[in-house]
Write a protein that holds these residues in place. Sequence first.
Motif, mmCIF file in Angstrom:
data_model
loop_
_atom_site.group_PDB
_atom_site.id
_atom_site.type_symbol
_atom_site.label_atom_id
_atom_site.label_comp_id
_atom_site.label_asym_id
_atom_site.label_seq_id
_atom_site.Cartn_x
_atom_site.Cartn_y
_atom_site.Cartn_z
ATOM 1 N N ILE A 1 46.558 38.947 65.619
ATOM 2 C CA ILE A 1 45.229 39.107 65.031
ATOM 3 C C ILE A 1 44.315 38.113 65.733
ATOM 4 O O ILE A 1 44.635 36.930 65.832
ATOM 5 C CB ILE A 1 45.250 38.855 63.513
ATOM 6 C CG1 ILE A 1 46.211 39.839 62.843
ATOM 7 C CG2 ILE A 1 43.842 38.977 62.937
ATOM 8 C CD1 ILE A 1 46.454 39.563 61.372
ATOM 9 N N ILE A 2 43.210 38.619 66.229
ATOM 10 C CA ILE A 2 42.285 37.832 67.045
ATOM 11 C C ILE A 2 40.980 37.645 66.284
ATOM 12 O O ILE A 2 40.355 38.626 65.860
ATOM 13 C CB ILE A 2 41.990 38.570 68.369
ATOM 14 C CG1 ILE A 2 43.293 38.903 69.103
ATOM 15 C CG2 ILE A 2 41.029 37.776 69.236
ATOM 16 C CD1 ILE A 2 43.221 40.175 69.919
ATOM 17 N N PHE A 3 40.574 36.400 66.118
ATOM 18 C CA PHE A 3 39.273 36.084 65.538
ATOM 19 C C PHE A 3 38.419 35.452 66.616
ATOM 20 O O PHE A 3 38.839 34.485 67.262
ATOM 21 C CB PHE A 3 39.411 35.095 64.367
ATOM 22 C CG PHE A 3 39.914 35.734 63.113
ATOM 23 C CD1 PHE A 3 39.034 36.266 62.191
ATOM 24 C CD2 PHE A 3 41.275 35.810 62.864
ATOM 25 C CE1 PHE A 3 39.502 36.864 61.034
ATOM 26 C CE2 PHE A 3 41.756 36.410 61.710
ATOM 27 C CZ PHE A 3 40.869 36.939 60.788
ATOM 28 N N SER A 4 37.238 36.000 66.831
ATOM 29 C CA SER A 4 36.283 35.443 67.779
ATOM 30 C C SER A 4 34.921 35.395 67.104
ATOM 31 O O SER A 4 34.619 36.210 66.228
ATOM 32 C CB SER A 4 36.193 36.296 69.045
ATOM 33 O OG SER A 4 37.403 36.273 69.760
ATOM 34 N N ALA A 5 34.112 34.428 67.543
ATOM 35 C CA ALA A 5 32.787 34.276 66.954
ATOM 36 C C ALA A 5 32.052 33.164 67.670
ATOM 37 O O ALA A 5 32.674 32.278 68.239
ATOM 38 C CB ALA A 5 32.903 33.910 65.477
ATOM 39 N N PRO A 6 30.737 33.188 67.612
ATOM 40 C CA PRO A 6 29.985 32.029 68.087
ATOM 41 C C PRO A 6 30.318 30.809 67.236
ATOM 42 O O PRO A 6 30.637 30.936 66.048
ATOM 43 C CB PRO A 6 28.522 32.444 67.890
ATOM 44 C CG PRO A 6 28.538 33.936 67.832
ATOM 45 C CD PRO A 6 29.859 34.288 67.197
ATOM 46 N N GLU B 1 19.096 31.676 63.360
ATOM 47 C CA GLU B 1 18.522 30.520 62.653
ATOM 48 C C GLU B 1 19.570 29.882 61.722
ATOM 49 O O GLU B 1 19.705 28.663 61.662
ATOM 50 C CB GLU B 1 17.283 30.935 61.841
ATOM 51 C CG GLU B 1 16.103 31.387 62.679
ATOM 52 C CD GLU B 1 16.243 32.801 63.241
ATOM 53 O OE1 GLU B 1 15.575 33.083 64.262
ATOM 54 O OE2 GLU B 1 17.017 33.611 62.696
ATOM 55 N N GLU B 2 20.313 30.732 61.010
ATOM 56 C CA GLU B 2 21.361 30.233 60.110
ATOM 57 C C GLU B 2 22.473 29.561 60.918
ATOM 58 O O GLU B 2 22.989 28.519 60.525
ATOM 59 C CB GLU B 2 21.930 31.375 59.258
ATOM 60 C CG GLU B 2 23.080 30.963 58.351
ATOM 61 C CD GLU B 2 22.737 29.917 57.304
ATOM 62 O OE1 GLU B 2 23.672 29.227 56.856
ATOM 63 O OE2 GLU B 2 21.550 29.766 56.940
ATOM 64 N N LEU B 3 22.806 30.140 62.044
ATOM 65 C CA LEU B 3 23.830 29.561 62.919
ATOM 66 C C LEU B 3 23.420 28.161 63.371
ATOM 67 O O LEU B 3 24.202 27.209 63.299
ATOM 68 C CB LEU B 3 24.043 30.476 64.128
ATOM 69 C CG LEU B 3 25.168 30.106 65.068
ATOM 70 C CD1 LEU B 3 26.513 30.373 64.411
ATOM 71 C CD2 LEU B 3 25.056 30.908 66.343
ATOM 72 N N GLN B 4 22.177 28.029 63.799
ATOM 73 C CA GLN B 4 21.657 26.730 64.249
ATOM 74 C C GLN B 4 21.694 25.715 63.100
ATOM 75 O O GLN B 4 22.100 24.569 63.285
ATOM 76 C CB GLN B 4 20.237 26.891 64.783
ATOM 77 C CG GLN B 4 19.682 25.634 65.408
ATOM 78 C CD GLN B 4 18.343 25.893 66.073
ATOM 79 O OE1 GLN B 4 17.566 26.737 65.646
ATOM 80 N NE2 GLN B 4 18.076 25.157 67.142
ATOM 81 N N LYS B 5 21.322 26.148 61.915
ATOM 82 C CA LYS B 5 21.336 25.277 60.736
ATOM 83 C C LYS B 5 22.757 24.786 60.447
ATOM 84 O O LYS B 5 22.981 23.609 60.157
ATOM 85 C CB LYS B 5 20.770 26.062 59.538
ATOM 86 C CG LYS B 5 20.564 25.238 58.291
ATOM 87 C CD LYS B 5 19.842 26.068 57.234
ATOM 88 C CE LYS B 5 20.730 26.173 56.029
ATOM 89 N NZ LYS B 5 20.199 26.999 54.966
ATOM 90 N N ARG B 6 23.740 25.692 60.554
ATOM 91 C CA ARG B 6 25.139 25.326 60.308
ATOM 92 C C ARG B 6 25.633 24.320 61.355
ATOM 93 O O ARG B 6 26.347 23.369 61.016
ATOM 94 C CB ARG B 6 26.038 26.563 60.340
ATOM 95 C CG ARG B 6 25.821 27.490 59.165
ATOM 96 C CD ARG B 6 26.664 28.741 59.302
ATOM 97 N NE ARG B 6 26.371 29.701 58.250
ATOM 98 C CZ ARG B 6 26.944 30.890 58.155
ATOM 99 N NH1 ARG B 6 27.857 31.269 59.039
ATOM 100 N NH2 ARG B 6 26.628 31.709 57.175
#
Length: 188
Positions: free
Chosen positions: A5-10, A127-132
């Motif tokens: 099982i592969i999980f990828s994400a920014p 924007e949410e990604l940057q905040k996190r």
Amino acid sequence: MGKVIIFSAPSGSGKSTIVNHLLKKDLGLEFSVSATCRCPRGQEQNGKEYYFFSQEEFKRKIANNELLEWEEVYPGCFYGTLLSEIDRIWQKNHTVVFDVDVIGGLNIKKKFGHDALAIFIQAPSIEELQKRLIGRATDTLEKIEERVNKALYEMSFAPQFDTIIVNDQLETALSNAEKTVREFLSRP
């Protein structure tokens, strides 16, 4: 050969949170520790979050065909999957769980075909990604900007994954991920 099982994400999408949640469930999953030549962040330990190698050691592993896949994610900074990790996990009859960059994830998917499930975790917005990323307080603002730019690029690969889970409400994302994994594991 077992399943993977592969999980990828920014970076900052919540991928590690989702993976850690699934690993605590009774699903027979085991995390494949990735290799990198970047320096440890915060409390990271060699052999737990990553296998940390010098750039020279990593290049030697590439030359010796010791990696399932590898990628130069940032200039001079390599990430990859040791073949020995997959063997170690399959010896226990567990399903391998990868937490890898998008290119690595798609490369693994190609190698394992029907025995692989590729899941892309996406933040609800840039924007949410940057905040996190700012909230994690592990990177400089310059590094965060680099990660956000990379996220825009990585998101263009999302349609090539089997499933996209948008992590805007964590409980919903956790539930969706668990349901997707259980369905995959129940397939012959």
